[in-house]
Enzyme design. Structure first.
Site, PDB file in Angstrom:
ATOM      1  N   GLU A   1     -65.951  41.642-114.159  1.00 25.23           N
ATOM      2  CA  GLU A   1     -66.372  43.013-113.867  1.00 25.23           C
ATOM      3  C   GLU A   1     -66.361  43.350-112.369  1.00 25.23           C
ATOM      4  OE1 GLU A   1     -69.001  43.824-117.866  1.00 25.23           O
ATOM      5  OE2 GLU A   1     -70.098  43.548-115.991  1.00 25.23           O
TER       6      GLU A   1
ATOM      7  N   GLU B   1     -65.321  42.514-123.414  1.00 25.65           N
ATOM      8  CA  GLU B   1     -66.742  42.519-123.765  1.00 25.65           C
ATOM      9  C   GLU B   1     -67.039  43.804-124.522  1.00 25.65           C
ATOM     10  OE1 GLU B   1     -69.644  42.026-120.675  1.00 25.65           O
ATOM     11  OE2 GLU B   1     -68.561  40.379-119.702  1.00 25.65           O
TER      12      GLU B   1
END
Length: 469
Positions: free
Chosen positions: A192, A308
């Protein structure tokens, strides 16, 4: 894989290296056995732990270029067990968040060696927050910031040294170098990545440099960014109303340009994440998010992995609909956040273990099987237009509306209340053939009778649904 498409259907279990390092091989094996029973193919797990604490057995790098053999042997063990259970691993190599050290640990190491020339001192601490408590410090120390990680030549070299160490390591259990290990499906350059530089150019430049460098060492494995899918412009995405007016997803405030990153020559597959409740999105927006990014990835000729995905409400319905859409849109993978063994602390509310989690485990088993059939050429499209009764019905808050399209067609899906007023409009577009499922979240609607109207090529079909709160 062996001449057939490979689908990354699986889970995140970030903590596996920790279990091995602390000697808890019992729970590590239990986790892999439970995952194997689901029929999944892929696990995403951390390949980093950066910290000054050299006494922590799980720490991998305790100073730039200084490695803890115990931590590395633990990662060796994870790879060996994954191979034993025939899993493929997706492995991020650094964290943007402060958990497990991350980019800010590199910044701290640099600040301790060469303090920045900052007469005003470090600004008052501020944080960037992610889903469910993830955060990183904007300012670290001695006037240095998180975003310096992407531009500072010293830290970039440290990261390259880390890549080299991991890729060239010979596994102490298998005798195989990581760069040659078939159990590794691919590397993610970061988990991320974000920045405060709103054009997306800072992170883009770093991704370009690091992906190209990684490929000079490892020619065998796929490489991805590990990003969440944010962008700097709304161009190419669905109307912002379908995202509950959450303009921050596309305004550059996260420092990421998915549509540009996916075009990088050394990036092999696209990466997105999504947490609808944490991002203040209706559950149906998860489908829009996935399909928008799939369209952009296709234009760049790259497969898309949903790295995710986590939801709180009505998980059995939400996960079913997302997996179903992924199946018919030919998404290359979905990895749910997060899979645990029974009794592990649920630190963010998303955790589930199998077979005990009745809302999640059957969905994973069903779609692992369906994607395996598809991989072997046994998938099929519907033979006719069909409009199914919603499920459940009556329903409380959320229900699934589904229909079949035998060929690509124009579709309009609308919901009216009992007096004929339009209350929701889900689609007015051309859609691919297949079974389509829509989540009707009625949290903001009153109990009563509603009517769902599906229009396909001018033909209209209506179903009555009942909301009971």
């Amino acid at each position: 894989l062996t001449g057939k498409p490979f689908y990354c259907i699986g889970v995140n279990a970030y903590y596996l290296q920790n279990l091995a390092a602390y000697g808890d091989t019992f729970h590590l094996i239990e986790t892999m056995q439970s995952a194997k029973a689901l029929g999944i193919t892929t696990i995403r797990t951390w390949g980093f732990f950066d910290s000054d604490d050299s006494n922590n057995a799980a720490v991998i790098q305790y100073a730039p270029g200084m490695f803890n053999e115990r931590g590395l042997r633990a990662l060796d063990y994870v790879l060996a067990k994954a191979k034993e259970y025939s899993f493929r691993l997706v492995i991020p190599l650094i964290n943007s968040w402060d958990d497990y050290g991350g980019m800010n640990q590199y910044v701290e190491w640099l600040a301790a060696r060469t303090p920045a020339n900052n007469k005003e001192g470090t600004p008052r601490q501020q944080y960037v927050y992610g889903a469910e408590g993830r955060r990183y410090r904007i300012y670290v120390s001695s006037g240095r910031s998180h975003d310096d990680f992407y531009s500072n030549d010293t830290m970039k070299q440290w990261y390259k040294n880390y890549l080299q160490t991991i890729l060239l390591r010979v596994n102490t259990f298998t005798g195989i170098q990581y760069k040659d290990e078939p159990a590794i499906l691919g590397w993610e350059l970061a988990n991320e990545p974000r920045s405060l530089e709103r054009s997306g150019e800072l992170v883009y430049g770093w991704l370009d440099e690091m992906s190209s460098y990684l490929k000079t060492i490892d020619h065998n494995h796929l490489v991805s960014t590990g990003e969440e899918g944010f962008d700097v412009l709304r161009e190419g995405y669905s109307d912002i109303s379908t995202y509950n007016q959450q303009s921050w997803l596309f305004d550059g405030s996260n420092g990421i340009s998915y549509s540009k990153n996916v075009t990088l020559p050394a990036i092999d597959f696209a990466s997105i994440h999504c947490y609808p409740e944490a991002w203040h999105l209706p559950s149906q927006s998860s489908i829009v998010w996935m399909n928008d990014h799939q369209r952009i990835a296709r234009e760049a000729n790259k497969p898309l992995v949903f790295g995710e995905f986590g939801a709180f409400q009505s998980r059995s319905l939400v996960y079913q609909v997302v997996f179903n859409e992924a199946y018919y849109q030919d998404i290359s993978g979905i990895l749910l956040w997060q899979f645990t063994y029974l009794g592990r602390r649920n630190n963010d509310g998303y955790a589930f273990s199998c077979p005990s989690e009745e809302q999640v485990c059957p969905v994973l088993t069903t779609y692992s099987y369906k994607f395996e059939l598809k991989r072997n050429g046994q998938g099929s499209n519907p033979s006719a237009v069909r409009f199914y009764q919603n499920y459940p019905n009556p329903f409380n808050i959320m229900t699934v509306i589904s229909y079949d399209l035998p060929v690509k067609n124009m579709v309009k899906l609308e919901i009216f209340n009992g007096v004929g007023t339009l209350v929701e409009s889900f689609a007015e577009e051309e859609q691919e053939s297949g079974n389509h499922q829509v989540l009707f979240d009625a949290a903001n609607h009153a109990s009563g009778i509603y009517y769902v109207r599906l229009s396909v090529s001018g033909n209209k079909m209506v179903k009555k649904v009942v909301l009971v709160k």
